[in-house]
Design an enzyme around this catalytic site. Structure first.
Site, PDB file in Angstrom:
ATOM      1  N   SER A   1      17.178 -14.926   6.565  1.00  0.00           N
ATOM      2  CA  SER A   1      15.804 -15.299   6.223  1.00  0.00           C
ATOM      3  C   SER A   1      15.725 -16.748   5.754  1.00  0.00           C
ATOM      4  CB  SER A   1      15.268 -14.379   5.115  1.00  0.00           C
ATOM      5  OG  SER A   1      14.028 -14.852   4.639  1.00  0.00           O
TER       6      SER A   1
ATOM      7  N   GLN B   1       6.997  -1.418   5.482  1.00  0.00           N
ATOM      8  CA  GLN B   1       7.655  -0.680   4.417  1.00  0.00           C
ATOM      9  C   GLN B   1       8.275   0.642   4.856  1.00  0.00           C
ATOM     10  OE1 GLN B   1       5.151  -0.354   0.943  1.00  0.00           O
ATOM     11  NE2 GLN B   1       4.876  -2.578   0.792  1.00  0.00           N
TER      12      GLN B   1
ATOM     13  N   HIS C   1       1.210  -1.422  -4.210  1.00  0.00           N
ATOM     14  CA  HIS C   1       0.048  -0.894  -3.497  1.00  0.00           C
ATOM     15  C   HIS C   1       0.404   0.513  -3.041  1.00  0.00           C
ATOM     16  CE1 HIS C   1      -3.497  -0.572  -1.110  1.00  0.00           C
ATOM     17  NE2 HIS C   1      -2.988  -0.945   0.029  1.00  0.00           N
TER      18      HIS C   1
ATOM     19  N   ASP D   1      -8.865   0.060  -3.356  1.00  0.00           N
ATOM     20  CA  ASP D   1      -8.388  -1.264  -2.959  1.00  0.00           C
ATOM     21  C   ASP D   1      -8.746  -1.554  -1.505  1.00  0.00           C
ATOM     22  OD1 ASP D   1      -6.590  -3.621  -3.753  1.00  0.00           O
ATOM     23  OD2 ASP D   1      -5.653  -2.962  -1.913  1.00  0.00           O
TER      24      ASP D   1
ATOM     25  N   THR E   1      13.540 -17.853   3.910  1.00  0.00           N
ATOM     26  CA  THR E   1      13.016 -17.854   2.543  1.00  0.00           C
ATOM     27  C   THR E   1      14.123 -17.908   1.510  1.00  0.00           C
ATOM     28  OG1 THR E   1      11.162 -16.513   3.359  1.00  0.00           O
ATOM     29  CG2 THR E   1      11.450 -16.594   0.994  1.00  0.00           C
TER      30      THR E   1
ATOM     31  N   SER F   1       3.875 -13.776  -1.697  1.00  0.00           N
ATOM     32  CA  SER F   1       3.002 -14.054  -2.835  1.00  0.00           C
ATOM     33  C   SER F   1       3.376 -13.205  -4.050  1.00  0.00           C
ATOM     34  CB  SER F   1       1.547 -13.798  -2.424  1.00  0.00           C
ATOM     35  OG  SER F   1       0.684 -13.951  -3.528  1.00  0.00           O
TER      36      SER F   1
ATOM     37  N   ASP G   1       2.683  -4.036   4.014  1.00  0.00           N
ATOM     38  CA  ASP G   1       2.543  -2.579   4.153  1.00  0.00           C
ATOM     39  C   ASP G   1       3.146  -2.048   5.447  1.00  0.00           C
ATOM     40  OD1 ASP G   1       1.186  -2.224   1.737  1.00  0.00           O
ATOM     41  OD2 ASP G   1      -0.775  -2.549   2.655  1.00  0.00           O
ATOM     42  N   GLU G   2       2.898  -2.772   6.544  1.00  0.00           N
ATOM     43  CA  GLU G   2       3.292  -2.268   7.856  1.00  0.00           C
ATOM     44  C   GLU G   2       4.801  -2.269   8.071  1.00  0.00           C
ATOM     45  OE1 GLU G   2       2.130  -6.672   8.548  1.00  0.00           O
ATOM     46  OE2 GLU G   2       1.509  -4.986   7.259  1.00  0.00           O
TER      47      GLU G   2
END
Length: 339
Positions: free
Chosen positions: A51, A86, A108, A191, A53, A26, A83-84
């Site tokens: 990938s 990174q 973030h 957040d 994508t 996103s 996040d998990e």
């Protein structure tokens, strides 16, 4: 609180940089395409080898690279993977390959604030966090507007991190709406709290509980869906436009009286006390530790909850009713063929 706009930034700073956007979900989709259309002509999207994508990236006219190669090439590396993922990504692919005095950026503060990533000292580290999902960041930019962003600086090795971060924020469209200065800690903790207590956890649980209450009382599931889920958008749009008083100005006196009488019974002092506990767990790092452990175990509870909610009756009823409203598909924010 300091707020910056396009007039305060030099967008040519980011145009002159090689920018690697890691991930094309996103946010990644929005950042990469907005940067390109703002004139940053040296943008590459970093994806793992093989990938699926990659085809979407190429169809958008963007270059694809592996994280290792992108890190070797880039002046600015914006990390937009979940996040998990990174911490491992940084340790295994970015840190060994990033150029000296490059910039490492995030949308973030989770991994930096909770020290899951401890960047090399020679790197600038900044955050540009749009206050909206990536699909909105893209659609607002495309119509000539923008979504506000938060800007934070964690490391300023070059002495120019703030200027580069502000230039980046304006290139994705946020300078049109406002770029608000903050810190990694403040962005991360507020957040997480907003997501858990109100926007995602709180709202989802409230909608589902209201639906279940009506259905269990014998009302038609379709009526329960319209009253407890479908019409949420009508209220939220009014709230988004002008705050709580805008809602109360627009609804009937009967609805407003019910608001005052019943709202405080639903969100009672006991509920607020639980909110405070949720915030304490975020501030202490307990939530972050639990999420890291959940991911290390293969996310069994997370995936079970995802399946359970997908099978909830409100989703089955909703799918049928949304099929009767073709206008919902017109101009929809989420298009899985592109992002």
């Amino acid at each position: 609180m300091r707020v910056y706009y396009d007039r305060d930034a030099d967008v040519n700073l980011i145009k002159g940089k090689k920018v690697a956007v890691v991930g094309y979900g996103s946010q990644g989709h929005a950042h990469a395409n907005n940067l390109k259309e703002s004139g940053a002509d040296q943008v590459r999207v970093a994806l793992r080898p093989g990938s699926k994508t990659a085809e979407k990236v190429k169809n958008a006219g963007l270059e694809v690279a592996t994280p290792d190669d992108a890190a070797k090439w880039a002046d600015v590396v914006m990390v937009l993977t979940p996040d998990e993922l990174q911490a491992d990504l940084y340790r295994d692919h970015l840190a060994p390959n990033m150029r000296e005095n490059a910039a490492l950026a995030f949308a973030h503060g989770f991994n930096i604030h909770f020290k899951l990533i401890e960047p090399r000292p020679d790197l600038d580290v900044f955050m540009v966090a749009p206050k909206g999902p990536g699909h909105l960041v893209r659609s607002e930019y495309s119509r000539g507007a923008g979504v506000p962003s938060l800007l934070a600086i964690e490391q300023n090795a070059s002495g120019n991190a703030h200027e580069i971060g502000l230039s980046y924020a304006c290139a994705i469209g946020s300078g049109r709406a406002g770029v608000i200065e903050t810190t990694f800690r403040e962005e991360c903790e507020t957040d997480l709290f907003g997501e858990q207590a109100v926007l995602c956890g709180g709202l989802s649980a409230l909608v589902a509980a209201g639906y279940e209450t009506l259905v269990e009382a014998g009302y038609a599931p379709e009526m329960a869906y319209f009253e407890c889920l479908h019409e949420v958008k009508l209220i939220v749009d009014l709230m988004y436009e002008g705050g709580l008083q805008n809602v109360r100005y627009s609804i009937s006196n009967t609805a407003e009286y019910g608001d005052y009488q019943s709202g405080k019974r639903i969100v009672s002092p006991q509920v607020k006390a639980e909110m405070k506990k949720v915030l304490e767990e975020i501030q202490s790092g307990e939530f972050a530790r639990n999420w890291v452990l959940e991911c290390q175990a293969g996310q069994p509870n997370f995936k079970a909850e995802r399946r359970r909610w997908a099978e909830h009756d409100i989703e089955q009823v909703g799918e049928k009713l949304r099929g009767m409203m073709p206008w919902l598909a017109e101009g929809k924010l989420v298009d899985k063929t592109k992002n």
